[in-house]
Design an enzyme around this catalytic site. Structure first.
Site, PDB file in Angstrom:
ATOM      1  N   LYS A   9       0.851  -1.197   0.000  1.00 43.73           N
ATOM      2  CA  LYS A   9       0.000   0.000   0.000  1.00 43.73           C
ATOM      3  C   LYS A   9       0.882   1.239   0.000  1.00 43.73           C
ATOM      4  O   LYS A   9       1.839   1.319   0.774  1.00 43.73           O
ATOM      5  CB  LYS A   9      -0.876  -0.037   1.269  1.00 43.73           C
ATOM      6  CG  LYS A   9      -1.486   1.302   1.682  1.00 43.73           C
ATOM      7  CD  LYS A   9      -2.831   1.521   1.054  1.00 43.73           C
ATOM      8  CE  LYS A   9      -3.537   2.777   1.515  1.00 43.73           C
ATOM      9  NZ  LYS A   9      -3.959   2.785   2.893  1.00 43.73           N
ATOM     10  N   HIS A  58     -10.102   4.848  -2.683  1.00 43.17           N
ATOM     11  CA  HIS A  58     -10.842   6.130  -2.565  1.00 43.17           C
ATOM     12  C   HIS A  58     -11.193   6.713  -3.942  1.00 43.17           C
ATOM     13  O   HIS A  58     -12.347   6.758  -4.298  1.00 43.17           O
ATOM     14  CB  HIS A  58     -10.073   7.172  -1.733  1.00 43.17           C
ATOM     15  CG  HIS A  58      -9.438   6.618  -0.503  1.00 43.17           C
ATOM     16  ND1 HIS A  58     -10.168   5.955   0.455  1.00 43.17           N
ATOM     17  CD2 HIS A  58      -8.144   6.582  -0.071  1.00 43.17           C
ATOM     18  CE1 HIS A  58      -9.357   5.548   1.437  1.00 43.17           C
ATOM     19  NE2 HIS A  58      -8.120   5.916   1.128  1.00 43.17           N
ATOM     20  N   ASP A  64     -12.683   0.881   5.153  1.00 43.93           N
ATOM     21  CA  ASP A  64     -11.689   1.797   5.731  1.00 43.93           C
ATOM     22  C   ASP A  64     -11.974   2.109   7.199  1.00 43.93           C
ATOM     23  O   ASP A  64     -11.683   3.214   7.663  1.00 43.93           O
ATOM     24  CB  ASP A  64     -11.627   3.094   4.897  1.00 43.93           C
ATOM     25  CG  ASP A  64     -10.298   3.828   5.071  1.00 43.93           C
ATOM     26  OD1 ASP A  64      -9.415   3.325   5.781  1.00 43.93           O
ATOM     27  OD2 ASP A  64     -10.153   4.923   4.485  1.00 43.93           O
TER      28      ASP A  64
HETATM   29 ZN   LIG Z   1      -7.347   3.551   4.838  1.00 43.45          ZN
END
Ligand SMILES: [Zn+2]
Length: 464
Positions: free
Chosen positions: A228, A289, A359
């Protein structure tokens, strides 16, 4: 409890015995049997009256189909009759960071949380995540790499976790802690820290090509299954801005190259367009996102087979709970929310392949506590404009795709796939909102083993 009358569900006397009891019948061959009045396979249309057999030894599905066609060696297997069966869901943007429910959720508090304290809280929230119907979770910054080892040994109950280790951030990027002196921030959130100086394992701060390469290797050392990277600013830290790219093209490319060599793909925290486009250019396969994505972005995502995980749950929660968040975070979120939600809907319209991630990163019982992950399924329909069947596909069959070459056979009810299944009383295709509430997920089998059922004590579901 009583067995069902021994009747052939499909008019076939050979089929296994039906039982309404949640007690796990100890079939001699370690086979779990289920009869689904309605089976939602994860990908494809629902089917009526299907039998499912799972091996508790291998954790895999060994048969799906008409009960009249069950192979003879399984004739004696008890079939648990369940109104609706679907695959266990995939949470594709989790954080098990051990946040306290009583402190504001920010990096300073996370950095000051000791790993044992974080671990104890995580034991609770991973069980809550599982009990919400999520039998697998991709974690993008947090302790999943360590937690998975504890789940695997049978000490605690949780989904199968696929962790990224610490998210890679540049100095002054989305993962920096601006309130702390530079050296402290770097050490406290660095992946170098866990097990050595007690820092949180949420972020690896890296600058320059060499440090970026090393950051991937440090995560690999922890047991990462994906990488990530924070390629744009966000809303949780003080000074960063979503609209600018973070980390240079050169740095991003070396991360993708290094991850790729180890069979891992990269997911980008990317809110602004510049950060999204940079991630796609560098070869990232998942955008998290995607707040400011537009048609040009969607074109590139399609061309390069990039998936979207839109993460709407925290936006909704932050807007609904103004007093519980730092003012700067609230202000930024309010600005972002409308744009982000519209972008999600446009992405779905444009045919971008989506998986679902909530999230959630809060402490147990807080407004952003893991355990409310099912809200994202509801929001995929309400905000994203998916049909309920599309939302379930995004929450199940699409989940493993976010791991690229590391993807297990999971998220679908198919022979050879992980025997992770949910049993429901009602059809979520008629009422997708039901997935918001963990209590509506009545039964859960993880790797063929019953881990949630009315009256079943979670401690009794543990392997040791
Ligand atoms: Zn996150």
């Amino acid at each position: 409890m009583d067995d069902w009358e021994i009747v052939a569900p499909m008019g076939d006397s050979r089929s296994g015995r039906l039982s309404e009891s949640h007690e796990e019948h100890k079939n001699e061959d370690d086979t779990t049997g289920i009869f689904a009045s309605l089976l939602i396979p994860g990908r494809g249309d629902p089917m009526k009256d299907q039998a499912i057999l799972c091996s508790r030894k291998t954790g895999k599905i060994i048969y799906v189909g008409l009960s009249s066609r069950i192979p003879p060696k399984y004739y004696n297997v008890h079939l648990e009759k369940i109104p609706v069966v679907m695959p266990g869901m995939w949470e594709c943007h989790a954080h098990f960071m051990g946040a306290s429910p009583n402190k504001p959720i920010d990096f300073v508090n996370l950095a000051l949380t000791s790993p044992p304290e974080a671990g104890a809280r995580n034991a609770r929230v991973i069980k809550d995540t599982l009990y919400a119907g999520f039998t697998s979770a991709v974690e993008l910054g947090g302790y999943a790499t360590e937690l998975q080892r504890v789940i695997e040994e049978g000490s605690i109950l949780g989904p199968t976790l696929y962790g990224s280790g610490g998210a890679i951030s540049m100095t002054a990027g989305h993962g920096d802690i601006f309130e702390l002196p530079y050296g402290c921030s770097r050490q406290k959130l660095s992946v170098n820290a866990p097990g050595t100086d007690g820092g949180a394992a949420v972020v690896v701060q890296a600058d320059g090509v060499d440090e970026c390469r090393k950051a991937v290797r440090l995560n690999l050392r922890r047991g990462a299954k994906c990488i990530k990277v924070l390629t744009s600013g966000g809303v949780t830290s003080r000074d960063d801005r979503p609209e600018y790219q973070q980390l240079s093209d050169e740095e991003l490319k070396v991360i993708v190259e290094e991850a790729g060599r180890m069979g891992m793909i990269c997911a980008a925290h990317a809110e602004g367009k510049a950060g999204i486009m940079a991630a796609i250019r560098a070869g990232f396969k998942v955008i998290e996102h995607g707040s400011y994505a537009d048609d040009e972005v969607y074109k590139e995502m399609k061309k390069n087979d990039v998936m979207l995980v839109a993460t709407i749950t925290p936006l909704e929660s932050i807007l609904d709970n103004k007093d519980k968040y730092p003012p700067a975070m609230y202000r930024k979120t309010a600005e972002l929310a409308k744009i982000h939600m519209a972008a999600y809907r446009n992405a779905v319209k444009a045919g971008i392949r989506c998986a679902l991630g909530s999230d959630l990163f809060g402490g147990p019982g807080s407004v952003l506590s893991p355990g409310m992950n099912g809200n994202e399924v509801h929001l995929a329909v309400k905000t994203g404009g998916m049909t309920p069947l599309q939302a379930i596909e995004a929450a199940t069959a699409n989940g493993p795709l976010t791991l690229g070459p590391q993807a297990p056979q999971s998220g679908q009810i198919k022979e050879g796939y992980d025997a992770d299944l949910l049993g429901l009383d009602k059809n979520p295709l008629d009422d997708i909102e039901m997935m918001r509430k963990p209590k509506n997920v009545k039964y859960i089998w993880k790797q063929g083993k019953l881990v949630k059922a009315p009256g079943l004590d979670p401690w009794d579901a543990l392997d040791i």
